[in-house]
Design a protein around this motif. Structure first.
Motif, mmCIF file in Angstrom:
data_model
loop_
_atom_site.group_PDB
_atom_site.id
_atom_site.type_symbol
_atom_site.label_atom_id
_atom_site.label_comp_id
_atom_site.label_asym_id
_atom_site.label_seq_id
_atom_site.Cartn_x
_atom_site.Cartn_y
_atom_site.Cartn_z
ATOM 1 N N UNK A 16 0.812 -1.216 0.000
ATOM 2 C CA UNK A 16 0.000 0.000 0.000
ATOM 3 C C UNK A 16 0.846 1.267 0.000
ATOM 4 N N UNK A 17 2.187 1.136 0.088
ATOM 5 C CA UNK A 17 3.068 2.300 0.085
ATOM 6 C C UNK A 17 4.174 2.112 -0.947
ATOM 7 N N UNK A 18 4.659 3.214 -1.464
ATOM 8 C CA UNK A 18 5.773 3.156 -2.409
ATOM 9 C C UNK A 18 6.601 4.420 -2.260
ATOM 10 N N UNK A 19 7.924 4.281 -2.213
ATOM 11 C CA UNK A 19 8.756 5.468 -2.164
ATOM 12 C C UNK A 19 8.854 6.078 -3.557
ATOM 13 N N UNK A 20 8.720 7.394 -3.611
ATOM 14 C CA UNK A 20 8.866 8.124 -4.870
ATOM 15 C C UNK A 20 10.217 8.840 -4.941
ATOM 16 N N UNK A 21 11.046 8.595 -3.934
ATOM 17 C CA UNK A 21 12.461 8.981 -3.917
ATOM 18 C C UNK A 21 12.718 10.476 -3.775
ATOM 19 N N UNK A 22 12.347 11.274 -4.760
ATOM 20 C CA UNK A 22 12.705 12.690 -4.713
ATOM 21 C C UNK A 22 11.872 13.480 -5.729
ATOM 22 N N UNK A 23 12.104 14.766 -5.757
ATOM 23 C CA UNK A 23 11.350 15.664 -6.640
ATOM 24 C C UNK A 23 11.533 15.301 -8.112
ATOM 25 N N UNK A 24 12.770 14.979 -8.490
ATOM 26 C CA UNK A 24 13.046 14.654 -9.892
ATOM 27 C C UNK A 24 12.329 13.392 -10.342
ATOM 28 N N UNK A 25 12.214 12.411 -9.436
ATOM 29 C CA UNK A 25 11.546 11.167 -9.798
ATOM 30 C C UNK A 25 10.054 11.407 -10.017
ATOM 31 N N UNK A 26 9.439 12.256 -9.195
ATOM 32 C CA UNK A 26 8.029 12.602 -9.389
ATOM 33 C C UNK A 26 7.839 13.295 -10.733
#
Length: 720
Positions: free
Chosen positions: A377-387
């Protein structure tokens, strides 16, 4: 970006970040059983680190992921135990080409003639918890987890509860034989265990006459976590109730080895009563190995246990001995990993978490979905650049993937073309409202609040008191959070003033005279703690445990770190910024100046900038001065290994007759020496074989000691 397009300063900077990031995820996976990223993402980090180290061998760090195995044992009720022979990890391959190259490296290392076959065993790589079983005269006497490869946890009592593991081996056995393998839980047993935990929760709610809340039932996320949690119980009776299994895949210390090939030894281990993988085979060609890999991959979903790849091992034991090890893995083995599993779901929201160093990490909240048998149910999106790269926004349909047993990553945004407002990454910290910025050339956005930020204050103080830093017994995260809330703690120096709050602490729930006095006594012993640990404990960006030690080697006294920072700042501020297209050259000039001031092996420009940046902030200088009023660490002393060539630089030249050049360099590094490819004034020893040329001449000009291959063999033998 290809390593060929990366400057030396940028490579050093990236290698630092990779070392810290990979170490963090090693700890989460191996020591805490709470991984945060997918295997595929972890493997990508390791591959990038390897690419950079290969392109810049002189930048390889002491804390390189290639020199570390697993993670140090976390706080645990179980006793620690030292492995007599280190438990290693495995290097990974991801494509047919990777496997072909590994076989080619083996052939080159051994100097094998063309056409001579290399027999290899291949077996499925089960996803469990590594464990060693020591048998003496056939009787089980010790069982231990891998830990960091050198120190594990004593789980002997728990292992005795596993039916697959015999208390005594059958037939004739060596006086000492250590069997290594994996403790695991079958998929069906895992499902049954979680169902039983749910039923027990319902029964407890009925008994207490309260409403049953399924969300409060602690279920295991996957079979590996279930196996790890079940094996590492203080009470072996709990382990006895868990359906654990074991299979052997190798061995460690042995007074004698019953065979000349790995395949034959494993067959003997099976005869002694230990279960092995039912899919282990022996092959002599790359095509056979890859066919077996594809067969296992096809059968993977229907196997009764989780696997994440296939392990290949050179079969001949004399060749294994010659091949030896790199820092953390054998050269004679390789894990061929499977690709990630995928599923579709909806990204419902994006939350921002603030870490110890102020890093703002976006976490995606997913509509729960099953990926590879695990509900996530959760996932890391790492950082601004990845988003930005993914173009994700709340409400998007996304493809998530996992490899193994971890929180997944977003592989693809399936609705990025739909009309919707883009997600705006915050420019202020959600915890303290301080400005959040990304440094030039960095992708991570960080809160600038430092210790005034509640999120950072707790984590920075917890880091300062943690085992890798000051290791203050009794001052754990729970106590730190309590003392911050009570107003006792705001900065590291406040830890050493806790004695002023003794009566107030004693008045709080859960504290008694003995526990308070023990804590205060533990704090007092750390006033003279190791200076490198204290520097590392401050949590200055880019200054990890190894770089802190390197810095202390340079300055010796902790107080001089501030002086060094001022020197770096003076060099940096003395360079006039150039406009426009000269910006890159300007940055390189700064980096060169910083590196020149530091002049420490393994510490580059990024550490220098971070040190200068830290002391540039007035509130950090106050924290530093306040701390130095409370602590008096002794001068830092460098310890070296007891070896004839430890700490020296060794060069090999000419034709070596008893080993390959790679094997010779591996021996030098194993003895604590630095193996270099060129002769310079820093060279201490030249090992020359027949046909030595210009390097021999240069060594003579520089007065460098020269020995032959036989003399080198004597040095290796003397070192044991």
């Amino acid at each position: 970006m290809s390593p060929s397009d990366v400057s030396e300063a940028d490579a050093a900077n990236e290698l630092m970040r990779l070392a810290k990031t990979i170490a963090k995820h090693n700890k989460l996976y191996h020591a805490e059983d709470t991984p945060e990223i997918a295997d595929a993402e972890y493997d990508a980090l390791v591959r990038r680190n390897n690419e950079l180290e290969e392109a810049f061998p002189h930048l390889v760090r002491e804390d390189s992921p290639n020199k570390l195995v697993g993670a140090a044992v976390a706080a645990s009720p179980l006793s620690k135990v030292a492995h007599e022979q280190r438990m290693m990890s495995l290097d990974n391959g991801f494509s047919d080409e990777d496997i072909a190259e590994w076989l080619a490296r083996v052939r080159r290392f051994l100097n094998l003639p063309e056409g001579e076959p290399v027999a290899v065993t291949a077996e499925d790589k089960i996803d469990g918890l590594s464990c060693s079983l020591r048998y003496e005269r056939g009787a089980l006497v010790l069982a231990a987890t891998r830990g960091d490869g050198q120190i594990g946890e004593d789980v002997t009592a728990n292992v005795r509860m596993i039916a697959d593991i015999p208390q005594a081996l059958s037939g004739e056995t060596p006086d000492v034989f250590e069997i290594r393998g994996e403790v695991y839980m079958a998929k069906s047993d895992f499902d049954g265990l979680n169902a039983r935990l749910m039923e027990e929760g319902k029964a407890e709610a009925v008994a207490k006459n309260v409403a049953f809340d399924p969300a409060k039932i602690r279920q295991f996320a996957n079979p590996r976590n279930a196996a790890a949690g079940s094996l590492r119980q203080k009470d072996a009776k709990i382990t006895a109730k868990r359906p654990l299994k074991f299979w052997a895949h190798g061995w460690g210390v042995a007074s004698s080895v019953p065979g000349e090939t790995a395949f034959d030894v494993m067959a003997t281990i099976a005869d002694w009563g230990l279960p092995l993988s039912p899919l282990v085979k022996r092959f002599e060609t790359l095509e056979q190995m890859l066919d077996h890999y594809r067969h296992i991959e096809t059968e993977r979903a229907d196997l009764p246990y989780d696997i994440d790849g296939v392990v290949y091992k050179v079969d001949r034991l004399d060749w294994q001995q010659r091949l030896g090890f790199v820092a953390k893995a054998p050269r004679w083995a390789l894990a061929h990993k499977f690709p990630a599993e995928q599923a579709q779901t909806t990204l419902e929201s994006i939350d921002i978490q603030v870490g110890r160093t102020g890093k703002l990490t976006p976490v995606g909240r997913l509509k729960p979905v099953t990926v590879g048998g695990v509900v996530v149910s959760n996932v890391t999106l790492h950082n601004r650049d990845e988003i930005e790269r993914l173009g994700v926004r709340p409400g998007d349909r996304v493809l998530v993937q996992r490899a193994g047993d971890v929180i997944p990553q977003v592989a693809e945004n399936l609705t990025r073309d739909e009309e919707r407002e883009p997600y705006i990454f915050p420019d202020h910290c959600p915890k303290c409202n301080s400005e959040a910025v990304a440094e030039e050339g960095e992708v991570d956005v960080r809160c600038t609040g430092g210790l005034i930020c509640p999120a950072q204050r707790f984590q920075r103080l917890a880091h300062f008191a943690s085992r890798p830093a000051l290791d203050i017994d009794g001052l754990g995260e729970k106590s730190i959070a309590e003392f911050i809330e009570a107003g006792f703690l705001e900065s590291p120096a406040d830890i050493f003033r806790l004695h002023q709050h003794r009566d107030a602490i004693l008045a709080r729930d859960g504290w008694q005279d003995k526990s308070v006095d023990n804590l205060l006594a533990a704090v007092e012993t750390k006033r003279a703690a190791n200076a490198a640990r204290m520097l590392f404990g401050l949590g200055i960006r880019h200054i990890g445990a190894v770089s802190a030690r390197d810095l202390m080697k340079k300055v010796t006294r902790l107080e001089e770190i501030g002086v060094l920072a001022e020197a770096i700042e003076a060099e940096r501020s003395g360079i006039e910024k150039l406009p426009g297209e000269e910006e890159k050259k300007y940055r390189q000039r700064i980096d060169a100046a910083v590196s020149e001031v530091i002049a420490i092996d393994g510490v580059g420009a990024a550490v220098g900038h971070s040190l200068a940046d830290f002391f540039h902030e007035p509130h950090n200088r106050e924290v530093w001065k306040d701390l130095l009023k409370e602590v008096k660490p002794p001068d830092y002393i460098v310890e070296t290994r007891d070896s004839a060539v430890a700490g020296k630089t060794v060069v090999f030249t000419g034709k070596l007759e008893t080993m390959s050049r790679d094997e010779a360099k591996a021996q030098a590094e194993a003895l604590g020496a630095k193996a270099s490819g060129s002769v310079s004034a820093k060279t201490d020893l030249l090992v020359a074989g027949p046909g030595a040329g210009s390097k021999m001449k240069k060594a003579a000009e520089l007065g460098i000691e020269v020995i032959d291959e036989a003399a080198w063999a004597d040095i290796v033998k003397a070192a044991g």
